[in-house]
Design a protein around this motif. Structure first.
Motif, PDB file in Angstrom:
ATOM      1  N   GLU A  15       0.823  -1.210   0.000  1.00 12.10           N
ATOM      2  CA  GLU A  15       0.000   0.000   0.000  1.00 12.10           C
ATOM      3  C   GLU A  15       0.861   1.267   0.000  1.00 12.10           C
ATOM      4  O   GLU A  15       0.497   2.272  -0.632  1.00 12.10           O
ATOM      5  N   SER A  16       1.980   1.220   0.693  1.00 12.13           N
ATOM      6  CA  SER A  16       2.829   2.413   0.768  1.00 12.13           C
ATOM      7  C   SER A  16       3.818   2.500  -0.392  1.00 12.13           C
ATOM      8  O   SER A  16       4.374   3.573  -0.662  1.00 12.13           O
ATOM      9  N   GLY A  17       4.052   1.352  -1.100  1.00 10.76           N
ATOM     10  CA  GLY A  17       5.002   1.342  -2.213  1.00 10.76           C
ATOM     11  C   GLY A  17       6.433   1.416  -1.751  1.00 10.76           C
ATOM     12  O   GLY A  17       7.326   1.766  -2.548  1.00 10.76           O
ATOM     13  N   SER A  18       6.672   1.063  -0.473  1.00 14.28           N
ATOM     14  CA  SER A  18       8.027   1.207   0.062  1.00 14.28           C
ATOM     15  C   SER A  18       8.218   0.233   1.219  1.00 14.28           C
ATOM     16  O   SER A  18       7.353   0.131   2.087  1.00 14.28           O
ATOM     17  N   PHE A  19       9.360  -0.449   1.220  1.00 13.26           N
ATOM     18  CA  PHE A  19       9.672  -1.309   2.355  1.00 13.26           C
ATOM     19  C   PHE A  19       9.836  -0.475   3.627  1.00 13.26           C
ATOM     20  O   PHE A  19       9.362  -0.848   4.700  1.00 13.26           O
ATOM     21  N   THR A  20      10.513   0.658   3.466  1.00 10.91           N
ATOM     22  CA  THR A  20      10.760   1.500   4.639  1.00 10.91           C
ATOM     23  C   THR A  20       9.459   2.051   5.212  1.00 10.91           C
ATOM     24  O   THR A  20       9.215   1.999   6.427  1.00 10.91           O
ATOM     25  N   GLY A  21       8.577   2.557   4.321  1.00  8.91           N
ATOM     26  CA  GLY A  21       7.310   3.114   4.793  1.00  8.91           C
ATOM     27  C   GLY A  21       6.436   2.062   5.453  1.00  8.91           C
ATOM     28  O   GLY A  21       5.838   2.291   6.507  1.00  8.91           O
ATOM     29  N   GLY A  22       6.334   0.881   4.831  1.00  8.42           N
ATOM     30  CA  GLY A  22       5.528  -0.181   5.402  1.00  8.42           C
ATOM     31  C   GLY A  22       6.079  -0.663   6.726  1.00  8.42           C
ATOM     32  O   GLY A  22       5.324  -0.926   7.674  1.00  8.42           O
ATOM     33  N   ALA A  23       7.405  -0.759   6.829  1.00  8.75           N
ATOM     34  CA  ALA A  23       8.034  -1.220   8.069  1.00  8.75           C
ATOM     35  C   ALA A  23       7.779  -0.239   9.199  1.00  8.75           C
ATOM     36  O   ALA A  23       7.493  -0.636  10.339  1.00  8.75           O
ATOM     37  N   GLN A  24       7.877   1.056   8.923  1.00  8.35           N
ATOM     38  CA  GLN A  24       7.661   2.062   9.960  1.00  8.35           C
ATOM     39  C   GLN A  24       6.239   2.014  10.509  1.00  8.35           C
ATOM     40  O   GLN A  24       6.017   2.200  11.708  1.00  8.35           O
ATOM     41  N   GLN A  25       5.266   1.755   9.661  1.00  2.00           N
ATOM     42  CA  GLN A  25       3.873   1.693  10.113  1.00  2.00           C
ATOM     43  C   GLN A  25       3.647   0.561  11.113  1.00  2.00           C
ATOM     44  O   GLN A  25       2.797   0.650  12.005  1.00  2.00           O
ATOM     45  N   LEU A  26       4.408  -0.512  10.971  1.00  2.00           N
ATOM     46  CA  LEU A  26       4.230  -1.674  11.839  1.00  2.00           C
ATOM     47  C   LEU A  26       5.272  -1.747  12.953  1.00  2.00           C
ATOM     48  O   LEU A  26       5.234  -2.665  13.774  1.00  2.00           O
ATOM     49  N   GLY A  27       6.200  -0.817  12.976  1.00  2.00           N
ATOM     50  CA  GLY A  27       7.201  -0.808  14.020  1.00  2.00           C
ATOM     51  C   GLY A  27       8.239  -1.896  13.886  1.00  2.00           C
ATOM     52  O   GLY A  27       8.745  -2.412  14.894  1.00  2.00           O
ATOM     53  N   VAL A  28       8.570  -2.286  12.643  1.00  2.00           N
ATOM     54  CA  VAL A  28       9.628  -3.266  12.405  1.00  2.00           C
ATOM     55  C   VAL A  28      10.703  -2.608  11.549  1.00  2.00           C
ATOM     56  O   VAL A  28      10.510  -1.522  10.987  1.00  2.00           O
ATOM     57  N   THR A  29      11.840  -3.279  11.436  1.00  2.00           N
ATOM     58  CA  THR A  29      12.919  -2.723  10.606  1.00  2.00           C
ATOM     59  C   THR A  29      12.659  -3.022   9.140  1.00  2.00           C
ATOM     60  O   THR A  29      11.882  -3.925   8.794  1.00  2.00           O
ATOM     61  N   THR A  30      13.310  -2.267   8.272  1.00  2.00           N
ATOM     62  CA  THR A  30      13.191  -2.509   6.832  1.00  2.00           C
ATOM     63  C   THR A  30      13.684  -3.905   6.481  1.00  2.00           C
ATOM     64  O   THR A  30      13.091  -4.595   5.637  1.00  2.00           O
ATOM     65  N   ALA A  31      14.768  -4.327   7.122  1.00  2.00           N
ATOM     66  CA  ALA A  31      15.313  -5.663   6.856  1.00  2.00           C
ATOM     67  C   ALA A  31      14.310  -6.745   7.250  1.00  2.00           C
ATOM     68  O   ALA A  31      14.135  -7.747   6.537  1.00  2.00           O
ATOM     69  N   GLN A  32      13.634  -6.552   8.388  1.00  2.00           N
ATOM     70  CA  GLN A  32      12.626  -7.532   8.823  1.00  2.00           C
ATOM     71  C   GLN A  32      11.469  -7.578   7.832  1.00  2.00           C
ATOM     72  O   GLN A  32      10.949  -8.660   7.523  1.00  2.00           O
ATOM     73  N   ALA A  33      11.040  -6.429   7.333  1.00  2.00           N
ATOM     74  CA  ALA A  33       9.950  -6.395   6.362  1.00  2.00           C
ATOM     75  C   ALA A  33      10.358  -7.089   5.073  1.00  2.00           C
ATOM     76  O   ALA A  33       9.584  -7.876   4.492  1.00  2.00           O
ATOM     77  N   SER A  34      11.570  -6.834   4.595  1.00  2.00           N
ATOM     78  CA  SER A  34      12.051  -7.457   3.360  1.00  2.00           C
ATOM     79  C   SER A  34      12.141  -8.973   3.516  1.00  2.00           C
ATOM     80  O   SER A  34      11.729  -9.724   2.625  1.00  2.00           O
ATOM     81  N   ARG A  35      12.655  -9.402   4.667  1.00  2.00           N
ATOM     82  CA  ARG A  35      12.797 -10.839   4.887  1.00  2.00           C
ATOM     83  C   ARG A  35      11.414 -11.512   4.980  1.00  2.00           C
ATOM     84  O   ARG A  35      11.219 -12.601   4.441  1.00  2.00           O
TER      85      ARG A  35
END
Length: 317
Positions: A15-35
């Protein structure tokens, strides 16, 4: 892999078009979101996102999967909210068991008040003298009358009230036979017997008089019944004298249909408990029902305080 967590991460990133943006919304790191999304794609054996150094874009399969994820996440959130509301808002199906006499005189009127206050609750009430197995038979609350300690069942108990039985007769009967002035005088009267587990079948044990109680060996009587209501009706119809549990006797004492005999004495104190499965995360429909019933019983006991002269029959809360 936590599928629901992975779906939430995928939805936010897509929805955000970004790993960083999506990760911040859920309170996780970008690396965790990518994995998490890589593991999800491996699990599905389908590419969901096309990645570039600046942004991500959904594939066709990813767009279809996002719609399903959103539906699933929404349903889970609704289910969680409903479950949480059960602790705050009374709703759903409330299953109650109560002894017959107490149920008719006090539970049903209390339920009428309860259902007006909490219209989202549906109630299934069973009246019987046999106490059920709460968990096996699916009851939320069982009301139990006992003369002693409750057996250790692992259930939670809430004391509603303590009540004695009081010796009663009708005015017509007393005018015909005369009122007994002592326990010994009962030998000249027709003493009705209540055949239940609460009362000894052959004697009445009196208590509560400052000069002491006493035991009265019952002579052969003309009537023996196994129902408190039937006993109260027989006394009202001038058949004889009998001890009637206070909560059953109260309405008839107030109306004058019954009169207390030997008012300085009481017999067979009983305690009424509400039994339920667990105190932890108690469903609102259970806690509010117990509170409503206690309030109703307290009101009855207080309004008839002058009959017994006792203020200790109802717990403070």
């Amino acid at each position: 892999m936590d599928m629901l967590r992975s779906m939430k991460i995928y939805s936010r990133v897509a929805e955000s078009g970004s790993f960083t943006g999506g990760a911040q919304q859920l309170g996780v790191t970008t690396a965790q979101a990518s994995r998490a999304i890589s593991e999800l794609e491996a699990h599905l054996r389908t590419r969901l996102l096309n990645r570039t150094t600046r942004r991500v874009a959904m594939t066709d399969a990813g767009a279809r999967y996002l719609l399903r994820c959103q539906e699933i996440i929404e349903r889970v959130e609704v289910a969680e909210a409903e479950a949480g509301d059960a602790r705050a808002l009374p709703t759903g199906h409330l299953r109650i068991h109560a002894p017959s006499a107490f149920g008719q005189h006090y539970v049903v009127p209390a339920l009428a008040r309860y259902l007006r206050k909490y219209p989202s609750v549906r109630v299934d009430l069973t009246l019987s003298q046999q106490s059920p197995d709460l968990l096996e038979e699916g009851y939320d609350v069982s009301l139990v009358v006992t003369t002693g300690r409750l057996p250790d069942s692992g259930m939670v108990s809430a004391r509603l009230c303590t009540m004695p039985s009081v010796l009663c007769a009708s005015q017509e009967y007393l005018e015909r036979t005369g009122a007994p002035r002592t326990i010994a005088d009962l030998r000249g009267h027709n003493c009705l017997q209540l055949r239940t587990s609460f009362f000894a079948p052959d004697k009445w044990v009196f208590e509560g008089n400052p000069s002491g109680g006493g035991m009265f060996e019952l002579p052969p009587g003309k009537l023996r019944v196994n129902s408190v209501d039937a006993l109260a009706v027989a006394v009202r119809e001038s058949v004889g004298i009998a001890p009637v549990p206070l909560l059953t006797a109260l309405p008839m004492l107030k109306s004058g249909e019954l009169v207390r005999v030997l008012p300085g004495f009481e017999l067979q104190t009983m305690t009424i408990y509400a039994i339920y499965a667990s105190r932890e995360y108690l469903d609102a429909k259970i806690s509010t029902w117990i509170a409503t019933l206690r309030e109703h019983v307290e009101g009855a006991m207080v309004s008839f305080h002058d009959i017994t002269g006792r203020e200790d029959l109802v717990p403070a809360g």
